[in-house]
Design a protein around this motif. Structure first.
Motif, PDB file in Angstrom:
ATOM      1  N   VAL A 360      35.122  13.955   7.753  1.00  0.00           N
ATOM      2  CA  VAL A 360      34.561  15.131   7.093  1.00  0.00           C
ATOM      3  C   VAL A 360      33.051  15.067   7.299  1.00  0.00           C
ATOM      4  CG1 VAL A 360      34.253  16.329   4.894  1.00  0.00           C
ATOM      5  CG2 VAL A 360      36.396  15.154   5.370  1.00  0.00           C
ATOM      6  N   LEU A 361      32.438  16.187   7.656  1.00  0.00           N
ATOM      7  CA  LEU A 361      30.995  16.215   7.880  1.00  0.00           C
ATOM      8  C   LEU A 361      30.262  15.779   6.621  1.00  0.00           C
ATOM      9  CD1 LEU A 361      30.704  19.679   9.664  1.00  0.00           C
ATOM     10  CD2 LEU A 361      30.401  17.445  10.745  1.00  0.00           C
ATOM     11  N   PRO A 362      29.225  14.954   6.762  1.00  0.00           N
ATOM     12  CA  PRO A 362      28.418  14.582   5.593  1.00  0.00           C
ATOM     13  C   PRO A 362      27.507  15.739   5.168  1.00  0.00           C
ATOM     14  CG  PRO A 362      27.472  13.660   7.588  1.00  0.00           C
ATOM     15  CD  PRO A 362      28.736  14.366   8.007  1.00  0.00           C
ATOM     16  N   LYS A 363      26.924  15.628   3.971  1.00  0.00           N
ATOM     17  CA  LYS A 363      25.981  16.666   3.516  1.00  0.00           C
ATOM     18  C   LYS A 363      24.660  16.574   4.262  1.00  0.00           C
ATOM     19  CE  LYS A 363      27.539  17.951  -1.054  1.00  0.00           C
ATOM     20  NZ  LYS A 363      27.425  17.735  -2.511  1.00  0.00           N
ATOM     21  N   VAL A 364      24.309  15.343   4.678  1.00  0.00           N
ATOM     22  CA  VAL A 364      23.056  15.102   5.405  1.00  0.00           C
ATOM     23  C   VAL A 364      23.454  14.654   6.817  1.00  0.00           C
ATOM     24  CG1 VAL A 364      20.990  13.621   5.514  1.00  0.00           C
ATOM     25  CG2 VAL A 364      21.863  14.408   3.301  1.00  0.00           C
ATOM     26  N   PRO A 365      22.879  15.267   7.865  1.00  0.00           N
ATOM     27  CA  PRO A 365      23.212  14.787   9.213  1.00  0.00           C
ATOM     28  C   PRO A 365      22.995  13.268   9.299  1.00  0.00           C
ATOM     29  CG  PRO A 365      21.969  16.827   9.351  1.00  0.00           C
ATOM     30  CD  PRO A 365      21.947  16.404   7.897  1.00  0.00           C
ATOM     31  N   SER A 366      23.948  12.572   9.899  1.00  0.00           N
ATOM     32  CA  SER A 366      23.942  11.103   9.863  1.00  0.00           C
ATOM     33  C   SER A 366      22.667  10.514  10.452  1.00  0.00           C
ATOM     34  CB  SER A 366      25.161  10.569  10.611  1.00  0.00           C
ATOM     35  OG  SER A 366      26.344  11.076  10.023  1.00  0.00           O
ATOM     36  N   LEU A 367      22.109  11.154  11.482  1.00  0.00           N
ATOM     37  CA  LEU A 367      20.865  10.631  12.064  1.00  0.00           C
ATOM     38  C   LEU A 367      19.742  10.633  11.022  1.00  0.00           C
ATOM     39  CD1 LEU A 367      19.070   9.675  14.416  1.00  0.00           C
ATOM     40  CD2 LEU A 367      18.777  12.079  15.068  1.00  0.00           C
ATOM     41  N   TYR A 368      19.698  11.672  10.186  1.00  0.00           N
ATOM     42  CA  TYR A 368      18.622  11.745   9.194  1.00  0.00           C
ATOM     43  C   TYR A 368      18.837  10.709   8.090  1.00  0.00           C
ATOM     44  CZ  TYR A 368      17.789  16.067  11.710  1.00  0.00           C
ATOM     45  OH  TYR A 368      17.564  16.990  12.701  1.00  0.00           O
ATOM     46  N   THR A 369      20.092  10.399   7.808  1.00  0.00           N
ATOM     47  CA  THR A 369      20.354   9.301   6.871  1.00  0.00           C
ATOM     48  C   THR A 369      19.833   7.996   7.463  1.00  0.00           C
ATOM     49  OG1 THR A 369      22.263  10.391   5.868  1.00  0.00           O
ATOM     50  CG2 THR A 369      22.194   7.984   5.728  1.00  0.00           C
ATOM     51  N   ALA A 370      20.149   7.768   8.743  1.00  0.00           N
ATOM     52  CA  ALA A 370      19.699   6.524   9.387  1.00  0.00           C
ATOM     53  C   ALA A 370      18.180   6.428   9.378  1.00  0.00           C
ATOM     54  CB  ALA A 370      20.216   6.471  10.822  1.00  0.00           C
ATOM     55  N   MET A 371      17.510   7.557   9.586  1.00  0.00           N
ATOM     56  CA  MET A 371      16.053   7.542   9.720  1.00  0.00           C
ATOM     57  C   MET A 371      15.342   7.488   8.367  1.00  0.00           C
ATOM     58  SD  MET A 371      15.350   7.593  13.004  1.00  0.00           S
ATOM     59  CE  MET A 371      13.816   8.395  13.468  1.00  0.00           C
ATOM     60  N   SER A 372      16.074   7.777   7.292  1.00  0.00           N
ATOM     61  CA  SER A 372      15.380   7.882   6.001  1.00  0.00           C
ATOM     62  C   SER A 372      15.783   6.823   4.992  1.00  0.00           C
ATOM     63  CB  SER A 372      15.609   9.280   5.399  1.00  0.00           C
ATOM     64  OG  SER A 372      16.973   9.459   5.074  1.00  0.00           O
ATOM     65  N   MET A 373      16.749   5.964   5.318  1.00  0.00           N
ATOM     66  CA  MET A 373      17.262   5.042   4.294  1.00  0.00           C
ATOM     67  C   MET A 373      16.662   3.648   4.373  1.00  0.00           C
ATOM     68  SD  MET A 373      19.141   6.776   2.264  1.00  0.00           S
ATOM     69  CE  MET A 373      19.993   5.532   1.311  1.00  0.00           C
ATOM     70  N   GLY A 374      15.633   3.463   5.225  1.00  0.00           N
ATOM     71  CA  GLY A 374      15.001   2.148   5.279  1.00  0.00           C
ATOM     72  C   GLY A 374      16.010   1.069   5.623  1.00  0.00           C
ATOM     73  N   ASN A 375      15.892  -0.087   4.948  1.00  0.00           N
ATOM     74  CA  ASN A 375      16.785  -1.176   5.336  1.00  0.00           C
ATOM     75  C   ASN A 375      18.235  -0.928   4.904  1.00  0.00           C
ATOM     76  OD1 ASN A 375      16.400  -1.658   2.650  1.00  0.00           O
ATOM     77  ND2 ASN A 375      15.297  -3.596   2.905  1.00  0.00           N
ATOM     78  N   LEU A 376      18.475   0.080   4.114  1.00  0.00           N
ATOM     79  CA  LEU A 376      19.874   0.405   3.782  1.00  0.00           C
ATOM     80  C   LEU A 376      20.596   1.098   4.945  1.00  0.00           C
ATOM     81  CD1 LEU A 376      19.883   1.699   0.090  1.00  0.00           C
ATOM     82  CD2 LEU A 376      20.998  -0.359   1.002  1.00  0.00           C
ATOM     83  N   SER A 377      19.831   1.458   5.984  1.00  0.00           N
ATOM     84  CA  SER A 377      20.462   2.176   7.101  1.00  0.00           C
ATOM     85  C   SER A 377      21.487   1.303   7.825  1.00  0.00           C
ATOM     86  CB  SER A 377      19.410   2.683   8.088  1.00  0.00           C
ATOM     87  OG  SER A 377      18.794   1.588   8.735  1.00  0.00           O
ATOM     88  N   SER A 378      21.431  -0.010   7.609  1.00  0.00           N
ATOM     89  CA  SER A 378      22.434  -0.891   8.231  1.00  0.00           C
ATOM     90  C   SER A 378      23.692  -1.002   7.384  1.00  0.00           C
ATOM     91  CB  SER A 378      21.853  -2.290   8.445  1.00  0.00           C
ATOM     92  OG  SER A 378      20.764  -2.210   9.315  1.00  0.00           O
ATOM     93  N   ASN A 379      23.663  -0.418   6.203  1.00  0.00           N
ATOM     94  CA  ASN A 379      24.829  -0.466   5.313  1.00  0.00           C
ATOM     95  C   ASN A 379      25.679   0.784   5.533  1.00  0.00           C
ATOM     96  OD1 ASN A 379      26.643  -0.330   3.202  1.00  0.00           O
ATOM     97  ND2 ASN A 379      25.196  -1.152   1.695  1.00  0.00           N
ATOM     98  N   PRO A 380      26.875   0.614   6.064  1.00  0.00           N
ATOM     99  CA  PRO A 380      27.671   1.795   6.407  1.00  0.00           C
ATOM    100  C   PRO A 380      27.931   2.726   5.232  1.00  0.00           C
ATOM    101  CG  PRO A 380      28.918  -0.236   6.773  1.00  0.00           C
ATOM    102  CD  PRO A 380      27.531  -0.646   6.420  1.00  0.00           C
ATOM    103  N   GLU A 381      27.915   2.188   4.008  1.00  0.00           N
ATOM    104  CA  GLU A 381      28.233   3.032   2.845  1.00  0.00           C
ATOM    105  C   GLU A 381      27.358   4.280   2.769  1.00  0.00           C
ATOM    106  OE1 GLU A 381      28.596   1.091  -1.055  1.00  0.00           O
ATOM    107  OE2 GLU A 381      28.836  -0.779   0.063  1.00  0.00           O
ATOM    108  N   VAL A 382      26.096   4.165   3.222  1.00  0.00           N
ATOM    109  CA  VAL A 382      25.176   5.291   3.029  1.00  0.00           C
ATOM    110  C   VAL A 382      25.546   6.505   3.880  1.00  0.00           C
ATOM    111  CG1 VAL A 382      23.259   3.778   2.355  1.00  0.00           C
ATOM    112  CG2 VAL A 382      23.452   4.532   4.747  1.00  0.00           C
ATOM    113  N   TYR A 383      26.374   6.306   4.904  1.00  0.00           N
ATOM    114  CA  TYR A 383      26.753   7.429   5.775  1.00  0.00           C
ATOM    115  C   TYR A 383      27.936   8.219   5.227  1.00  0.00           C
ATOM    116  CZ  TYR A 383      23.504   5.030   8.706  1.00  0.00           C
ATOM    117  OH  TYR A 383      22.352   4.447   9.155  1.00  0.00           O
ATOM    118  N   GLY A 384      28.525   7.704   4.146  1.00  0.00           N
ATOM    119  CA  GLY A 384      29.623   8.423   3.519  1.00  0.00           C
ATOM    120  C   GLY A 384      30.962   7.940   4.043  1.00  0.00           C
ATOM    121  N   THR A 385      31.895   7.739   3.125  1.00  0.00           N
ATOM    122  CA  THR A 385      33.217   7.214   3.481  1.00  0.00           C
ATOM    123  C   THR A 385      33.878   8.070   4.550  1.00  0.00           C
ATOM    124  OG1 THR A 385      33.351   6.735   1.134  1.00  0.00           O
ATOM    125  CG2 THR A 385      35.368   6.432   2.420  1.00  0.00           C
TER     126      THR A 385
END
Ligand SMILES: *[C@@H]1O[C@H](CO)[C@@H](O)[C@H](O)[C@H]1NC(C)=O
Ligand SMILES: *[C@@H]1O[C@H](CO)[C@@H](O)[C@H](O)[C@H]1NC(C)=O
Ligand SMILES: *[C@@H]1O[C@H](CO)[C@@H](O)[C@H](O)[C@H]1NC(C)=O
Ligand SMILES: *[C@@H]1O[C@H](CO)[C@@H](O)[C@H](O)[C@H]1NC(C)=O
Ligand SMILES: *[C@@H]1O[C@H](CO)[C@@H](O)[C@H](O)[C@H]1NC(C)=O
Ligand SMILES: *[C@@H]1O[C@H](CO)[C@@H](O)[C@H](O)[C@H]1NC(C)=O
Ligand SMILES: *[C@@H]1O[C@H](CO)[C@@H](O)[C@H](O)[C@H]1NC(C)=O
Ligand SMILES: *[C@@H]1O[C@H](CO)[C@@H](O)[C@H](O)[C@H]1NC(C)=O
Ligand SMILES: *[C@@H]1O[C@H](CO)[C@@H](O)[C@H](O)[C@H]1NC(C)=O
Ligand SMILES: [Cu+2]
Length: 582
Positions: A360-385
């Motif tokens: 299912v598409l996330p609310k935030v494009p995944s690239l922008y999540t990766a670019m904005s989450m700092g060191n949490l960007s390596s944690n898959p949870e932030v991209y949405g189940t």
């Protein structure tokens, strides 16, 4: 017509060595509705370019920079994806909507700037909703000034299936509780270069390169030329050792180039056949023209040679083709196992799943999540189940085993890479046994691999291209049904390598789409309000699903979600010995 003509300017690109001059090739593309009747059966509204249909082919040379100035003149947001291009350091130009960008709103414009680092046969298509099913697709040909094989002339043959209804209508019927078996919309016809009648002029003695692209939404075709051999020389942009065939199959999104030597006489003309494989269709309407032909014309006055009987089984094993430039197989340090299946979910609709998760598409494009989450960007949870994230460590070697636990065949495509096809087996791979590798010397590399029903395929690639890359079935209906995962490659390396285009962010604002934070648009690990998909109906967990769930839970504990960093001694990563098993 002026509009469709590319503008070529010479430029010295900063990153190119002083000796290498490269052109900037610019296309101005207004994406427009066009009324047309490509199969002669029904006039309908399609999506074309600059008021024309079919969209013009894009034609560039290695090391050029391709610039496409897009103005969205249709009534829905849209985006473009150049299929098969690595887009190294350029993930923001890859195109899939809500993965690497917000789509371009109606009336807005966006310039795709793509340095060309490969050559071969590619295609470009819409990557929002089913826009390519409505016609937004065309060849993207990249010339190499020093081709491996000699030929005199070339033609492109882009095969595609064709529907009479718009994708949105078809999709509503397909993803409906009244279609519990998930029967895909069956096309009404097949087209070459998005028209019905195709003639390719041959001159005796010359050698022709035919670039064959399958731009279908669903159908698989078998290609055959009466009276002529075909020598396969390219697969998905990878030069391969010349291999002579009579007939070969091509699945959605795949490309092949063949060399064909013209006859010495002009006494006959010959048919080129693209036979649709009915195996893909749940039911075949009587009216469907399954077999499409083009004509090789030596002399318009000559008669057509009688159509030959075609043996679809002549060559069905592209995996046996050998790349001209060898690449060794490297032991994998990452092991991913995905099982594709279809089932009626708790929303009563037949959906596609990998490991029981429907994308299912996330609310935030995944690239922008990766670019904005700092060191949490390596944690898959932030991209949405339900974006089904798989986080890869920079430069690691990844082995992905794709199990097809479905009655249909699926062509799987990885954005941003070619992968090595290292092995295959029947059924769902039993992880406790050695994997049946068939080539660990110099296996075929490609970007779209067909995994036949109830079999599995193992692919390998190096996570050397920081970015967010979709991995999905290229049957458009199955992508819409959720058969996708999000590969987040080297998130820790992205901020130094990737940029975010401010125009894209403006488009997010205009469409009311958040462009920072996790998949829910929140900070940290608070995913409250994330887009969620339907789940399996209670009691329908497959054995594989239970295993996958177990590992998801286990790896969530480890903070690694579904990427499973198995230890070699657990016997779950194929050992060196295992790789030698053929
Ligand atoms: C795109 O549309 C605009 C506005 O209608 C028009 O001025 C322009 O000429 C079109 N461009 C091309 C390349 O057709
Ligand atoms: C393309 O660029 C690469 C890297 O700068 C260079 O090595 C190569 O010779 C170039 N090829 C052509 C055909 O210009
Ligand atoms: C494509 O580009 C090549 C090299 O620039 C050129 O020789 C060829 O004629 C072009 N083909 C088309 C169809 O524009
Ligand atoms: C592209 O969008 C910008 C900003 O809205 C606008 O100024 C410009 O005129 C547009 N260009 C075209 C070709 O539509
Ligand atoms: C294109 O691929 C689809 C799906 O794999 C297939 O059904 C169709 O027959 C292919 N078309 C050609 C011309 O090979
Ligand atoms: C065409 O004629 C030449 C010279 O006789 C011969 O070598 C070649 O094999 C012929 N080609 C074909 C396709 O028949
Ligand atoms: C299409 O071609 C195949 C192979 O040549 C043949 O078996 C089949 O009957 C043809 N189908 C139709 C509908 O003509
Ligand atoms: C992540 O970054 C935050 C804020 O920059 C910092 O407080 C935290 O210690 C970092 N965590 C890890 C595991 O590096
Ligand atoms: C594996 O690849 C090598 C090198 O490309 C090739 O020579 C060999 O035939 C392939 N082996 C098999 C079993 O396909
Ligand atoms: Cu599929």
């Amino acid at each position: 017509m002026l509009a469709a003509t590319p503008v070529k300017t010479l430029a010295l690109l900063a990153l190119v060595s002083a000796a290498a001059h490269a052109a900037v090739v610019t296309y101005d593309w207004n994406i427009t509705y066009v009324n047309t009747n490509p199969d002669g059966l029904m006039e309908r509204r399609v999506i074309g370019i600059n008021g024309q249909f079919p969209p013009p082919a894009i034609n560039v040379t290695l090391n050029d920079t391709l610039v496409i100035n897009v103005v969205n003149q249709i009534s829905e947001p849209t985006s473009l994806h150049a299929h098969g291009l690595f887009q190294t350091g350029n993930n923001q130009m890859d195109g899939p909507s809500m993965v690497t960008q917000c789509p371009i709103p109606p009336g807005a414009n966006f310039t795709y700037t793509i340095p060309i680092e490969q050559y071969g046969t590619y295609w470009i298509h819409g990557h929002n909703k089913g826009h390519y099913v409505d016609g937004l697709r065309g060849p993207l040909i990249i010339h190499n000034p020093t081709e491996v094989y000699h030929y005199d002339e070339e033609y492109t043959l882009a095969f595609a299936d064709w529907y009479h209804d718009e994708h949105s209508v078809l999709l509503d019927d397909y993803l409906s509780m009244f279609n519990p078996t998930g029967a895909e919309p069956v096309p009404k016809s097949a087209l070459i270069n998005q028209v019905l009648d195709n003639k390719f002029s041959f001159v005796p003695g010359k050698v022709y390169r035919l670039r064959i692209i399958n731009m279908s939404a669903l159908a698989m075709f078998h290609i055959h030329i009466d009276g002529h051999d075909m020598d396969i020389i390219e697969v998905d942009g990878v030069d391969v050792q010349r291999t002579t065939v009579q007939t070969f199959p091509i699945s959605a999104a795949q490309r092949y180039s063949v060399l064909v030597t013209a006859k010495n006489t002009t006494s006959n003309n010959f048919l080129i056949h693209g036979d649709m494989d009915p195996e893909m269709f749940d039911s075949v309407p009587d009216t469907l023209q399954m077999n499409i032909t083009g004509t090789i014309v030596y002399d318009a006055a000559s008669p057509l040679a009688p159509a030959e009987l075609i043996d679809w089984g002549d060559f069905d094993d592209a995996a046996l083709l050998t790349p001209v430039t060898p690449m060794a197989v490297t032991p994998a340090d990452n092991h991913i196992s995905l099982t594709a299946s279809f089932q009626v979910m708790d929303d009563h609709i037949n959906k596609a799943t990998f490991n029981d998760i429907t994308y299912v598409l996330p609310k935030v494009p995944s690239l922008y999540t990766a670019m904005s989450m700092g060191n949490l960007s390596s944690n898959p949870e932030v991209y949405g189940t339900f974006a089904h994230p798989l986080v890869l460590k920079h430069n690691s070697w990844v082995e992905m085993i794709i199990n097809n636990n479905d009655a249909g065949n699926h062509p799987f495509h990885l954005h941003g890479h070619v992968f090595q096809v290292v092995g295959r087996g029947d059924g769902i791979y039993d992880e406790s046994t050695p994997y049946p590798y068939f080539n660990t010397t110099n296996p075929l590399r490609r970007d779209t691999v067909l995994v036949p029903s109830l079999t599995n395929v193992a692919i390998r690639f190096q996570a050397n291209n920081p970015g967010v890359w979709l991995f999905h079935c290229h049957i458009e209906w199955h992508l819409q049904a959720g058969l996708a995962t999000t590969i987040i490659e080297a998130p820790e390396a992205m901020p130094g390598v990737l940029t975010v285009d401010p125009t894209h962010l403006q488009h997010c604002k205009d469409l009311g789409i958040p462009f920072s934070g996790n998949a829910a648009g929140n900070q940290g690990l608070d995913l409250t309000g994330q887009n969620v998909g339907p789940n399996l109906l209670p009691g329908t967990f497959t054995a594989k699903g239970i295993v996958a769930l177990f590992f998801t839970v286990l790896s969530a504990v480890l903070g690694l979600a579904t990427v499973i960093w198995y230890a070699q001694d657990e016997g779950l990563v194929p050992s060196e010995e295992g790789e030698d098993t053929k």
